[in-house]
Enzyme design. Structure first.
Site, mmCIF file in Angstrom:
data_model
loop_
_atom_site.group_PDB
_atom_site.id
_atom_site.type_symbol
_atom_site.label_atom_id
_atom_site.label_comp_id
_atom_site.label_asym_id
_atom_site.label_seq_id
_atom_site.Cartn_x
_atom_site.Cartn_y
_atom_site.Cartn_z
ATOM 1 N N THR A 111 0.873 -1.179 0.000
ATOM 2 C CA THR A 111 0.000 0.000 0.000
ATOM 3 C C THR A 111 0.904 1.222 0.000
ATOM 4 O O THR A 111 1.657 1.448 0.950
ATOM 5 C CB THR A 111 -0.906 0.010 1.237
ATOM 6 O OG1 THR A 111 -1.630 -1.213 1.279
ATOM 7 C CG2 THR A 111 -1.880 1.182 1.176
ATOM 8 N N LYS A 186 -7.257 1.578 -3.162
ATOM 9 C CA LYS A 186 -6.873 1.103 -1.829
ATOM 10 C C LYS A 186 -7.066 2.222 -0.788
ATOM 11 O O LYS A 186 -7.446 1.963 0.352
ATOM 12 C CB LYS A 186 -5.418 0.623 -1.863
ATOM 13 C CG LYS A 186 -4.846 0.226 -0.522
ATOM 14 C CD LYS A 186 -5.426 -1.051 0.061
ATOM 15 C CE LYS A 186 -4.876 -1.291 1.461
ATOM 16 N NZ LYS A 186 -5.270 -2.544 2.065
ATOM 17 N N LYS A 254 0.423 5.093 8.227
ATOM 18 C CA LYS A 254 0.979 5.449 6.910
ATOM 19 C C LYS A 254 -0.136 5.613 5.883
ATOM 20 O O LYS A 254 -0.188 6.599 5.135
ATOM 21 C CB LYS A 254 1.952 4.326 6.494
ATOM 22 C CG LYS A 254 2.464 4.352 5.072
ATOM 23 C CD LYS A 254 2.029 3.186 4.194
ATOM 24 C CE LYS A 254 1.957 1.813 4.707
ATOM 25 N NZ LYS A 254 1.371 0.822 3.827
HETATM 26 P P1 NAP Z 1 5.505 -6.566 7.260
HETATM 27 O O1 NAP Z 1 5.130 -7.801 7.989
HETATM 28 O O2 NAP Z 1 6.221 -5.481 7.990
HETATM 29 O O3 NAP Z 1 6.327 -6.992 5.961
HETATM 30 C C1 NAP Z 1 7.050 -6.118 5.154
HETATM 31 C C2 NAP Z 1 8.328 -6.829 4.790
HETATM 32 O O4 NAP Z 1 9.039 -6.062 3.827
HETATM 33 C C3 NAP Z 1 9.250 -6.990 6.014
HETATM 34 O O5 NAP Z 1 9.730 -8.306 6.065
HETATM 35 C C4 NAP Z 1 10.356 -5.988 5.727
HETATM 36 O O6 NAP Z 1 11.609 -6.317 6.214
HETATM 37 C C5 NAP Z 1 10.396 -6.005 4.220
HETATM 38 N N1 NAP Z 1 10.996 -4.764 3.753
HETATM 39 C C6 NAP Z 1 10.673 -3.503 4.100
HETATM 40 N N2 NAP Z 1 11.475 -2.632 3.481
HETATM 41 C C7 NAP Z 1 12.319 -3.360 2.738
HETATM 42 C C8 NAP Z 1 13.382 -3.033 1.895
HETATM 43 N N3 NAP Z 1 13.736 -1.758 1.680
HETATM 44 N N4 NAP Z 1 14.048 -4.041 1.275
HETATM 45 C C9 NAP Z 1 13.692 -5.309 1.479
HETATM 46 N N5 NAP Z 1 12.691 -5.705 2.290
HETATM 47 C C10 NAP Z 1 12.020 -4.714 2.905
HETATM 48 O O7 NAP Z 1 4.186 -5.882 6.631
HETATM 49 P P2 NAP Z 1 2.882 -6.600 6.030
HETATM 50 O O8 NAP Z 1 1.838 -6.641 7.063
HETATM 51 O O9 NAP Z 1 3.275 -7.809 5.285
HETATM 52 O O10 NAP Z 1 2.421 -5.437 5.013
HETATM 53 C C11 NAP Z 1 3.115 -5.190 3.806
HETATM 54 C C12 NAP Z 1 2.378 -4.093 3.041
HETATM 55 O O11 NAP Z 1 1.044 -4.528 2.747
HETATM 56 C C13 NAP Z 1 2.233 -2.771 3.797
HETATM 57 O O12 NAP Z 1 2.326 -1.700 2.904
HETATM 58 C C14 NAP Z 1 0.840 -2.855 4.386
HETATM 59 O O13 NAP Z 1 0.297 -1.568 4.599
HETATM 60 C C15 NAP Z 1 0.119 -3.619 3.301
HETATM 61 N N6 NAP Z 1 -1.046 -4.428 3.725
HETATM 62 C C16 NAP Z 1 -0.993 -5.166 4.859
HETATM 63 C C17 NAP Z 1 -2.100 -5.936 5.221
HETATM 64 C C18 NAP Z 1 -2.104 -6.757 6.477
HETATM 65 O O14 NAP Z 1 -3.209 -7.151 6.914
HETATM 66 N N7 NAP Z 1 -0.962 -7.072 7.073
HETATM 67 C C19 NAP Z 1 -3.243 -5.940 4.420
HETATM 68 C C20 NAP Z 1 -3.233 -5.215 3.251
HETATM 69 C C21 NAP Z 1 -2.137 -4.459 2.901
HETATM 70 P P3 NAP Z 1 11.928 -6.391 7.813
HETATM 71 O O15 NAP Z 1 11.501 -7.778 8.175
HETATM 72 O O16 NAP Z 1 13.399 -6.149 7.917
HETATM 73 O O17 NAP Z 1 11.095 -5.321 8.473
#
Ligand code: NAP
Length: 304
Positions: A111, A186, A254
């Site tokens: 997102t 979104k 965010k």
């Molecule tokens: P998350 O668990 O924090 O996963 C994000 C992953 O990306 C983490 O493993 C992070 O690494 C990695 N990352 C971040 N920056 C990076 C970089 N520069 N290079 C390489 N890897 C990087 O978050 P999530 O819940 O999966 O969400 C991911 C996205 O989807 C977000 O934008 C969120 O708003 C969106 N989203 C989430 C949900 C939900 O229910 N969770 C639903 C819809 C949309 P680290 O492990 O080192 O932090």
């Protein structure tokens, strides 16, 4: 049949589950994430590790990104040395390259900002690469079960070409228009969620305060006109005192700030989102950044 080779960047809550679904469907995947340990479960299932986003791109036909914030998206896709685009050699602008393989496709499912999606699509096009913005809704459960709603912006032909993959990841899949329009859709989704989360958490607190049997009362209200995804999936977590993410508060803050920026740029007032942003920001400052959004029920928590 020769399936395209998949690259996956960002193996957190959503990315791991989504990439795993593609692997279970027979796609070979090359993965990269900032913290390698978070990719171990995929590597154990046969994914290959790449040292940089550029290396992922070199090994893959379709590169997905599912990272945290717009700054992360910009870094993994556009960084001049090691970004995904740096790993895509410049192709001519036809859909099929000289060696008869389709040109590379980048799909950002994070997102993120609509304007960044436009910038990526434009930079990609200059290299003969297609780019889509394809954020999702449906949470960690939807990612695991392949029931996400996927909102896609970019070129229609590229969207159509990826239908077999969309169907593995989601259930509700809609093309929304040119670059950035997936992200705008979104934002509409997050504005709706802001309202349902405020409603859900206030209703649970009220029910508890007046002495209702809350789980029993939920049976009455969750299937009527007040029903919602949040109520069905997150209220039970609140009742179990389960505040693990799901969807992290820091990511929701965010999203709400992106929605506010987009609205302000158009002189649009969205006071409900302003309120949600304020309350969630206070929880973030109180140490709950990595808690699930259902922790709104704890407001006004003060930091230790
Ligand atoms: P998350 O668990 O924090 O996963 C994000 C992953 O990306 C983490 O493993 C992070 O690494 C990695 N990352 C971040 N920056 C990076 C970089 N520069 N290079 C390489 N890897 C990087 O978050 P999530 O819940 O999966 O969400 C991911 C996205 O989807 C977000 O934008 C969120 O708003 C969106 N989203 C989430 C949900 C939900 O229910 N969770 C639903 C819809 C949309 P680290 O492990 O080192 O932090």
């Amino acid at each position: 049949m020769n399936l395209p080779k998949i690259g996956w960047i960002g193996t957190g809550i959503m990315g791991t589950a989504m990439c795993r679904r593609l692997m279970e469907a027979g796609y070979s995947c090359t993965v990269y994430s900032r913290t390698q340990v978070k990719a171990y479960s995929l590597l154990d299932c046969g994914a290959c590790w790449a040292e940089t986003p550029a290396e992922v791109a070199r090994q893959s036909d379709i590169i997905f990104t599912m990272v945290g914030y717009p700054t992360d998206v910009e870094q993994v896709i556009l960084a001049p040395e090691n970004g995904v685009l740096a790993g895509c050699r410049t192709e001519n602008s036809t859909e099929i390259t000289e060696n008869n393989s389709p040109r590379k496709i980048i799909v950002d499912m994070t997102t993120s900002r609509p304007s960044l999606a436009e910038k990526i699509a434009s930079c990609a096009a200059k290299k003969g690469v297609s780019a889509l913005d394809a954020p999702v809704s449906g949470g960690d459960i939807g990612a695991k079960n392949g029931t996400l709603s996927i909102m896609v912006g970019g070129y229609r032909e590229t969207f159509d070409a990826l239908c077999p993959i969309w169907e593995i990841l989601g259930k509700t899949i809609h093309y929304q228009g040119g670059p950035g329009m997936g992200q705008h859709t979104k934002m509409m989704n997050q504005i709706l969620i802001a309202g349902t989360m405020l409603g859900m958490c206030e209703a649970l607190r009220y029910a508890q305060c007046v002495g209702l049997d809350v789980p029993h009362a939920l049976k009455s209200v969750s299937t009527g006109a007040a029903g919602s995804w949040s109520l069905t999936n997150l209220a039970p977590r609140v009742l179990r005192d389960d505040f693990a993410p799901g969807f992290k508060i820091t990511h929701f803050v965010k999203d709400l700030r992106i929605a506010l920026d987009e609205a302000y740029a158009r002189n649009l007032q969205i006071p409900g989102v302003e309120l949600a942003e304020r309350l969630y920001s206070e929880l973030q400052d109180a140490g709950l950044a990595d808690a699930g959004t259902q922790a709104l029920v704890q407001w006004p928590k003060k930091g230790e």
